[in-house]
Design a protein around this motif. Sequence first.
Motif, PDB file in Angstrom:
ATOM      1  N   TYR A 110      60.403  12.265  27.703  1.00  0.00           N
ATOM      2  CA  TYR A 110      59.611  11.071  27.980  1.00  0.00           C
ATOM      3  C   TYR A 110      59.948  10.550  29.375  1.00  0.00           C
ATOM      4  N   SER A 111      59.001  10.634  30.292  1.00  0.00           N
ATOM      5  CA  SER A 111      59.248  10.314  31.698  1.00  0.00           C
ATOM      6  C   SER A 111      58.388   9.174  32.213  1.00  0.00           C
ATOM      7  N   HIS A 130      60.323  10.326  13.140  1.00  0.00           N
ATOM      8  CA  HIS A 130      60.062  11.034  14.396  1.00  0.00           C
ATOM      9  C   HIS A 130      58.845  11.943  14.262  1.00  0.00           C
ATOM     10  N   GLN A 131      58.728  12.612  13.139  1.00  0.00           N
ATOM     11  CA  GLN A 131      57.585  13.502  12.934  1.00  0.00           C
ATOM     12  C   GLN A 131      56.281  12.722  12.926  1.00  0.00           C
ATOM     13  N   LEU A 132      56.264  11.560  12.282  1.00  0.00           N
ATOM     14  CA  LEU A 132      55.047  10.748  12.250  1.00  0.00           C
ATOM     15  C   LEU A 132      54.689  10.235  13.644  1.00  0.00           C
ATOM     16  N   VAL A 133      55.680   9.794  14.412  1.00  0.00           N
ATOM     17  CA  VAL A 133      55.433   9.367  15.795  1.00  0.00           C
ATOM     18  C   VAL A 133      54.845  10.517  16.599  1.00  0.00           C
ATOM     19  N   LYS A 134      55.403  11.695  16.429  1.00  0.00           N
ATOM     20  CA  LYS A 134      54.929  12.874  17.168  1.00  0.00           C
ATOM     21  C   LYS A 134      53.461  13.166  16.860  1.00  0.00           C
ATOM     22  N   VAL A 135      53.112  13.130  15.577  1.00  0.00           N
ATOM     23  CA  VAL A 135      51.719  13.411  15.198  1.00  0.00           C
ATOM     24  C   VAL A 135      50.791  12.305  15.695  1.00  0.00           C
ATOM     25  N   ASN A 149      60.431  12.082  22.754  1.00  0.00           N
ATOM     26  CA  ASN A 149      60.802  13.314  23.446  1.00  0.00           C
ATOM     27  C   ASN A 149      60.458  14.516  22.577  1.00  0.00           C
ATOM     28  N   ASP A 150      59.795  15.498  23.164  1.00  0.00           N
ATOM     29  CA  ASP A 150      59.426  16.687  22.395  1.00  0.00           C
ATOM     30  C   ASP A 150      60.657  17.458  21.932  1.00  0.00           C
ATOM     31  N   GLY A 151      61.740  17.351  22.694  1.00  0.00           N
ATOM     32  CA  GLY A 151      62.937  18.113  22.353  1.00  0.00           C
ATOM     33  C   GLY A 151      63.904  17.388  21.446  1.00  0.00           C
TER      34      GLY A 151
END
Length: 528
Positions: A8-9, A180-185, A247-249
Amino acid sequence: MGWDHGYYSSDYYTIGYYREMAPNWLDFAALVKGHRPPRSVEGEPFSYLDLGCGMGFGLCILAALYPEGEFTGVDFLPDHIAHGQWLARRLGLANITFLEADFLDLQHDPSPLRPAAAGATTPGGAAQFHYVAAHGIATWVIEPVQQALFAVAAAALRPGGLFYCSYNTYPGWLPLQAFHQLVKVERQQGAGGDVKGALQRASQRMLTLVGPANEPAVLGLALPTLRAEMEKAPSKDQRYLSQEYANDGWQPVYVADMHQRLMAHKLRPLASATLPELFADLVPTQLQAVVMAEQDPLVRETLLDLGSNKSFRRDIFVNGQLHLNEAQRQQALGRVSVALQAAPPINDYLFPTSFGTLTASQASCAGMEAWLAEAGPCSLEDLAASANLPPEEAIRLTALLLHANRLGLHRGPACEAALASCQPFNAAVIELLLEGAPLAYLASPLIGNGVGFSSIQAMVVQGLEQGMEGELLAVCVQAGLAALGGTIRDAEGQPLEDPAAQLEALQTVAVDLQTTGLPALRRLGVLA
């Protein structure tokens, strides 16, 4: 994937300081585990590399505390490096360098890592640092970047040097994996670049999914701590939440996996910078039978993390261990000097740790503190003798009192040079606090570490210097905070909205600062 590799940048990270990263703290932990530290005495020149230095304030404090050191901070976010460089100039530091670089690039060409006083370099051109640190980086980046981070750390660390690596761990993070998974989706499918919106929607929906506290749904039954975490989310710093969950990682790990990854780079697990975790006999009785019977260190650490539901580790790794025999270890620890930091009288010595709350002997702890209050800083050997304690018991209690910020590691003769560095540094930090900078620490040259200090305290000090007191002082501080958009909180950390309650709280802060705070800060060399 762009230059940020999924990190996240879009905004900078929160500004912080972490006491466990101080050289003398790392040295103490290494000594407890029988390793000869990178420095033989306080005041000896050294080099220090911070991989993922963020906004740079933490490294700036260390540079002020240790003027004999050379500090290099690396980050790939331009905002972080620009701020770090500006901050170092504003604070008058000459022994610190900030470098904008990508770990993937440094893995192939480490030559930019060449601090002026680093000493020897490897044939490949990398400087060899006494200390390398990576706080809150390893489990927030994608796997190739993580591997590059470890490769850079291993190449930059001199033989016998210490690598501090903090990271999120399982099983403690398992409930929030779902969040985290829900935020990502949400980000991928609906919110796009609106990270704040994705976080808000995800937390609200997750609260619905877990159900009410008195009648939890299936998810709430499976993950009983998730509701409390979601209820706390709105009050947390949005920058923290974005960096934590956008962050994707982002991927917490089990301790055995992390240790194996680092051992593949010849970095051997040595100790924990969370001091109570250095002592196996402090593990709760119900865990000792299964944990301490296990001989394999990876299995043992895994059992301990599972048994304590650990969510965060501050591990220290070594590039080639320099073993001390037990006599050498006891002698070296006996020479360690400690000082009273902030030790208001208490009836029970209770120490919150990752594996529960520990209770220590009131007579022993109070006796040690009373001796230090009367005699001043002294060696651990003398402190043990004064309290009539076996050396190992004195070491263990000292670690707990350090952990509780009641004691500090005294720097001995090195204090004089540090004092000349820290006091102008602290004056400059206070100026920034009065301008509204989100800083929260000053530097103590006596203990080689930071001490908490807020913008409210800075305004109180300024008012006292101008001859204010009582209600007038509180009113002026209240107005100053309002102008900066600051918040006045109660003892539980909740915002105070009532102006009368705010004034009462500010007067309490002023009285506490005058009676105990300022004398302690002066005793620790923080303020003149």
